[in-house]
Scaffold this active site. Structure first.
Site, short mmCIF file in Angstrom:
data_model
loop_
_atom_site.label_atom_id
_atom_site.label_comp_id
_atom_site.label_asym_id
_atom_site.label_seq_id
_atom_site.Cartn_x
_atom_site.Cartn_y
_atom_site.Cartn_z
N CYS A 13 0.87 -1.17 0.00
CA CYS A 13 0.00 0.00 0.00
C CYS A 13 0.92 1.22 0.00
CB CYS A 13 -0.88 -0.03 1.24
SG CYS A 13 -2.37 0.98 1.13
N CYS A 85 -3.95 -0.64 -2.97
CA CYS A 85 -4.44 0.71 -3.25
C CYS A 85 -3.92 1.15 -4.60
CB CYS A 85 -4.06 1.69 -2.15
SG CYS A 85 -2.34 2.22 -2.13
N CYS A 92 4.32 0.85 -7.91
CA CYS A 92 4.87 -0.44 -7.52
C CYS A 92 6.26 -0.64 -8.14
CB CYS A 92 3.93 -1.56 -7.97
SG CYS A 92 4.42 -3.18 -7.36
#
Length: 151
Positions: A13, A85, A92
């Site tokens: 997240c 999220c 990422c």
């Protein structure tokens, strides 16, 4: 994945304060015998006390977990990375090897709770997302095999 080894799953997240912490807690409680859960953030902000509270209400103690940056886990080799999220999905980092990255987005309880008029109204957002995460975790690890890969 080596035979007999539990798959390593990272819940990622942005803040590693709420949703990813809940997912790690649920995974430890419900699936600790079949997978090895972790959580981290791309911009960690500390453990959300309301998340700790609603998880405790359902019998999952995450109070000893801590918010950490994904870089702290750079030596780990994950089988799966689950972004929980949208911002973490967008930011990422790349993972080496055969790591499968999937995105399963959940609403952000702290954001939703900002407009709440009462504490109960605020906690209702946390409780709903907590329940949604539990339902997802109950599908693991099989649910990750069928999830659509990000990217």
């Amino acid at each position: 994945m080596a035979r007999g080894r539990k798959p390593k799953v990272l819940f990622l997240c942005t803040g590693n304060a709420c949703r990813s912490q809940m997912a790690e807690g649920w995974a430890r409680k419900l699936k600790g015998n079949v997978l090895e859960p972790y959580s981290a953030g791309t911009d960690p902000r500390g453990l959300d006390e309301q998340a700790v509270r609603v998880m405790a209400e359902v019998g999952v103690d995450i109070s000893a977990q801590r918010s950490k940056h994904v870089r702290e886990l750079s030596d780990e080799r994950f089988d799966y990375v689950v972004t929980v999220c949208d911002r973490a999905n967008e930011a990422c980092p790349m993972f080496p090897g055969k790591t499968k990255v999937v995105h399963i987005g959940f609403d952000d309880p702290p954001h939703l709770a900002r407009d709440a008029k009462t504490e109960d109204e605020a906690l209702a957002h946390y409780r709903r997302v907590c329940d949604e995460i539990r339902v997802f975790v109950e599908t693991l690890p099989e649910g990750l095999e069928t999830a659509r890969t990000v990217g």
